[in-house]
Write a protein that holds these residues in place. Structure first.
Motif, short mmCIF file in Angstrom:
data_model
loop_
_atom_site.label_atom_id
_atom_site.label_comp_id
_atom_site.label_asym_id
_atom_site.label_seq_id
_atom_site.Cartn_x
_atom_site.Cartn_y
_atom_site.Cartn_z
N SER A 166 0.81 -1.23 0.00
CA SER A 166 0.00 0.00 0.00
C SER A 166 0.84 1.28 0.00
N SER A 167 2.04 1.21 -0.54
CA SER A 167 2.89 2.40 -0.62
C SER A 167 2.60 3.17 -1.91
N LEU A 168 2.98 4.42 -1.90
CA LEU A 168 2.81 5.29 -3.06
C LEU A 168 4.14 5.98 -3.31
N THR A 169 4.66 5.87 -4.53
CA THR A 169 5.92 6.49 -4.90
C THR A 169 5.65 7.53 -5.97
N ARG A 170 6.07 8.77 -5.69
CA ARG A 170 5.87 9.87 -6.64
C ARG A 170 7.20 10.20 -7.32
N CYS A 171 7.15 10.53 -8.60
CA CYS A 171 8.38 10.89 -9.32
C CYS A 171 8.78 12.32 -8.98
N ASN A 172 10.03 12.65 -9.28
CA ASN A 172 10.58 13.97 -9.00
C ASN A 172 9.77 15.07 -9.67
N THR A 173 9.40 14.89 -10.92
CA THR A 173 8.62 15.88 -11.65
C THR A 173 7.28 16.15 -10.97
N TYR A 174 6.65 15.10 -10.52
CA TYR A 174 5.36 15.22 -9.82
C TYR A 174 5.53 16.05 -8.55
N MET A 175 6.60 15.76 -7.79
CA MET A 175 6.84 16.48 -6.54
C MET A 175 7.13 17.95 -6.80
N LEU A 176 7.96 18.24 -7.81
CA LEU A 176 8.28 19.63 -8.13
C LEU A 176 7.04 20.41 -8.53
N ASP A 177 6.16 19.78 -9.29
CA ASP A 177 4.91 20.42 -9.68
C ASP A 177 4.03 20.68 -8.46
N LEU A 178 3.99 19.72 -7.55
CA LEU A 178 3.22 19.87 -6.32
C LEU A 178 3.75 21.03 -5.47
N PHE A 179 5.07 21.13 -5.34
CA PHE A 179 5.68 22.22 -4.57
C PHE A 179 5.35 23.57 -5.21
N GLN A 180 5.42 23.62 -6.54
CA GLN A 180 5.12 24.88 -7.25
C GLN A 180 3.67 25.30 -7.01
N LYS A 181 2.76 24.33 -7.10
CA LYS A 181 1.34 24.64 -6.88
C LYS A 181 1.09 25.13 -5.46
N ALA A 182 1.90 24.65 -4.52
CA ALA A 182 1.77 25.07 -3.12
C ALA A 182 2.45 26.42 -2.88
N GLY A 183 3.19 26.91 -3.87
CA GLY A 183 3.86 28.18 -3.74
C GLY A 183 5.18 28.10 -3.00
N ALA A 184 5.70 26.88 -2.83
CA ALA A 184 6.97 26.70 -2.13
C ALA A 184 8.14 26.82 -3.10
#
Length: 69
Positions: A10-28
């Protein structure tokens, strides 16, 4: 798209691109994005991020400063 779900543990692995997009959307702001060294090639890569939280109004102040120059 952008992540892998392992139904065995039940683990979830996110790719680097996904994480960077998430951080950008959060304004970080990403200060560091480092890949774990000496990691087994048959495992997903591990990355470490250092983020700077968004400051309220910081984006508008930066844009106003750039326009004044």
């Amino acid at each position: 798209e952008g992540f892998v779900v392992d139904s065995d543990d039940s683990s979830l692995t996110r790719c680097n691109t996904y994480m960077l997009d998430l951080f950008q959307k959060a304004g970080a702001k990403v200060l560091y994005n480092l890949k774990q060294r000496n990691w087994p090639k048959d495992l997903f890569e591990v990355r470490m991020y250092v983020l700077q939280p968004a400051r309220p109004g910081a984006e508008q102040a930066e844009q106003a400063g750039a326009q004044a120059q």
